[in-house]
Design an enzyme around this catalytic site. Structure first.
Site, PDB file in Angstrom:
ATOM      1  CG  HIS A  34      -9.248  17.239  10.105  1.00  0.00           C
ATOM      2  ND1 HIS A  34     -10.330  16.723  10.787  1.00  0.00           N
ATOM      3  CD2 HIS A  34      -8.807  18.293  10.838  1.00  0.00           C
ATOM      4  CE1 HIS A  34     -10.549  17.450  11.872  1.00  0.00           C
ATOM      5  NE2 HIS A  34      -9.629  18.405  11.925  1.00  0.00           N
ATOM      6  CE  LYS A  69       3.007  -1.743  -6.221  1.00  0.00           C
ATOM      7  NZ  LYS A  69       1.847  -2.650  -6.309  1.00  0.00           N
ATOM      8  CB  SER A 112       4.647  -6.578  -8.120  1.00  0.00           C
ATOM      9  OG  SER A 112       3.737  -7.125  -9.054  1.00  0.00           O
ATOM     10  CD  GLU A 118       1.568  -3.224   2.348  1.00  0.00           C
ATOM     11  OE1 GLU A 118       0.653  -2.828   1.635  1.00  0.00           O
ATOM     12  OE2 GLU A 118       2.456  -3.999   1.939  1.00  0.00           O
TER      13      GLU A 118
END
Ligand code: ARG
Length: 469
Positions: A169, A296, A290, A303
């Site tokens: 969980h 970044k 970025s 992804e």
């Protein structure tokens, strides 16, 4: 009777049909019907089966040996043109039509004899199966590469004795060997490879010789075709054979399932790569920066692996929906099978090496993993401690619950609570209780087959090695 005529198509189109038509087909139909943009890549397979068909026509007494050999040589010439980079004409409807046109270019009218007794229906079913068998082998190789990277990381983490929290969980659950987590992503891929080999096996049914739907009127030896094209069995029913796309659905399911596994791996890495977790550091080659935020480092490869799972799943549902609506026999709807099949396999072949590369250049911060092991994660071990000393599990669960509450309310972690809190919770607690609170002891105790203990993980690594050997 009148009909409103829209503009017709190119009158010089090379067609495999048309004798019973008085006019050209509509440009809008041709545009919709034209599948060469998708099926062009079937050419090596169509040529292979066409050569086998030329031999079969000779052995059935339909062609002379000379004709059969000229057809074979002509098909070799066509293959050479493809290899040299020949591209379709606007009039080529599909890859079969294009090969027929090129074969006419090569050997003249004799080319027309090749289509004796066959139809594009059994032709395309056969070519797609040949392509699919190849794709299964190629996917297997790509999955293995990723498994190799997972195994290498697991071996390194095991050697280091790295421990980390396991989550249920998304809550800290129990400590595990980091290698155990890594291998939790190995075995699903092993099942994917098993499914790929099942798919390859069920794909190896030969439809050639089924004609358009009723079979072939010439005494073709299908057994000979089966042998020369590398199939394992013959389709038993020509009506079924020309419309059976179960093998496409099987591969699409296998790919969609694998995409789910890749997505889960990617998601774990993305999450563990956040500053909040800090278990994983990404490398340079598979991340992007970025344009605005200099700090970044974005895990784009992972992804995109997670994201493209959606399309692979979509390809499966698109095919199943197509098949669901059809009557028996060939229907043009089936032409779209290849769009889904090729898209899913191409996508998987983009994703697999990217995930393997991104994972290979990940660094695991085992110090951060260890820091995340709070002693409340050893609550189950505390209960087991009491059970070993004669308490019932229910009673032990309640006593440990009391300790956890005390720890939470006081803000003192479990292992830092005074010993008297333990004896107050249960009389069977002894001074050795603090050993039971060590993550290493917790992991070591779980050493049965398939568990996270050191011997079990070593055995698991050995099993993974032999799965890849
Ligand atoms: N391009 C077609 C396909 O992929 C080939 C079969 C065409 N058959 C036909 N009867 N028009 O399905």
């Amino acid at each position: 009777m009148t009909s409103l005529k829209l503009v017709g198509a190119d009158a010089t189109a090379h067609k495999l049909w048309g004798g019973r038509f008085s006019g050209d087909s509509a440009a809008a139909l041709d545009a919709l019907n034209r599948s060469i943009g998708v099926d062009f890549r079937l050419w090596p397979f169509d040529i292979r089966l066409s050569k086998a068909w030329a031999v079969a026509l000779w052995s059935a007494g339909v062609l002379t040996v000379d004709e059969s050999q000229r057809l074979e040589r002509g098909l070799d010439g066509v293959a050479a043109r493809f290899r040299a980079g020949t591209t379709p004409l606007p009039s080529d409807e599909d890859v079969h039509t294009m090969i027929d046109r090129l074969l006419h270019d090569e050997i003249g009218d004799l080319a027309s004899k090749l289509h004796t007794g066959r139809s594009r229906n059994d032709q395309v079913a056969t070519a797609t199966r040949l392509w699919t068998m190849d794709a299964c082998a190629a996917l297997d190789a790509s999955v293995r590469q990723l498994q190799r990277v997972l195994l290498d990381h697991a071996i390194a983490l095991e050697a280091e004795g790295a421990l980390m929290p396991a989550y249920t969980h998304m809550q800290r659950a129990q400590p595990v060997a980091a290698a155990h987590w890594m291998l939790a992503h190995f075995w699903p891929l092993e099942r994917d490879r098993l499914r790929l080999s099942h798919t390859a096996r069920s794909t190896a049914t030969l439809p050639l010789g089924s004609g358009a739907i009723a079979g072939c009127a010439y005494p073709i030896s299908r057994v000979l075709l089966q042998g020369s094209l590398g199939f394992s069995r013959l389709s038993p029913n020509s009506i079924d054979a020309v419309s059976d796309r179960d093998f496409v659905a099987e591969l699409l399911f296998t790919v969609a399932m694998m995409a789910g596994h890749l997505s889960r791996l990617a998601e774990d890495l993305i999450l563990y790569g956040t500053t909040e977790f800090g278990f994983v550091q990404f490398g340079d080659a598979y991340t992007t920066g970025s344009s605005m935020m200099p700090q970044k480092r974005n895990p784009d490869a992972l992804e995109l692996a997670r994201g493209s799972g959606a399309r692979m799943l979509g390809d499966l549902t698109a095919l199943l929906a197509t098949l669901k609506g059809l009557p028996s026999g060939y229907n043009k709807d089936l032409q779209d099978d290849k769009r889904a099949l090729f898209d899913a396999v191409d996508t998987a072949q983009l994703v697999l090496p990217a995930v393997a590369g991104a994972l290979a250049e990940c660094t695991f911060r085992t110090d951060r993993m260890r820091d995340a092991l709070s002693s409340s994660m050893m609550a189950t071990d505390l209960a087991d401690y009491l059970v070993l000393r004669g308490a019932t599990f229910r009673e032990a669960h309640a006593s440990v619950g009391q300790l956890i509450r005390e720890s939470e309310e006081s803000g003192i972690s479990l292992h830092a609570l005074p010993f008297k809190s333990f004896t107050a919770a249960h009389t069977r607690f002894g001074p050795d209780v603090f050993e039971a609170l060590s993550p290493a002891a917790s992991v070591e105790r779980r050493d049965i087959h398939g568990a996270t203990g050191p011997t079990a993980v070593k055995e698991q690594i050995a099993a993974a090695r032999s799965a890849l050997s």
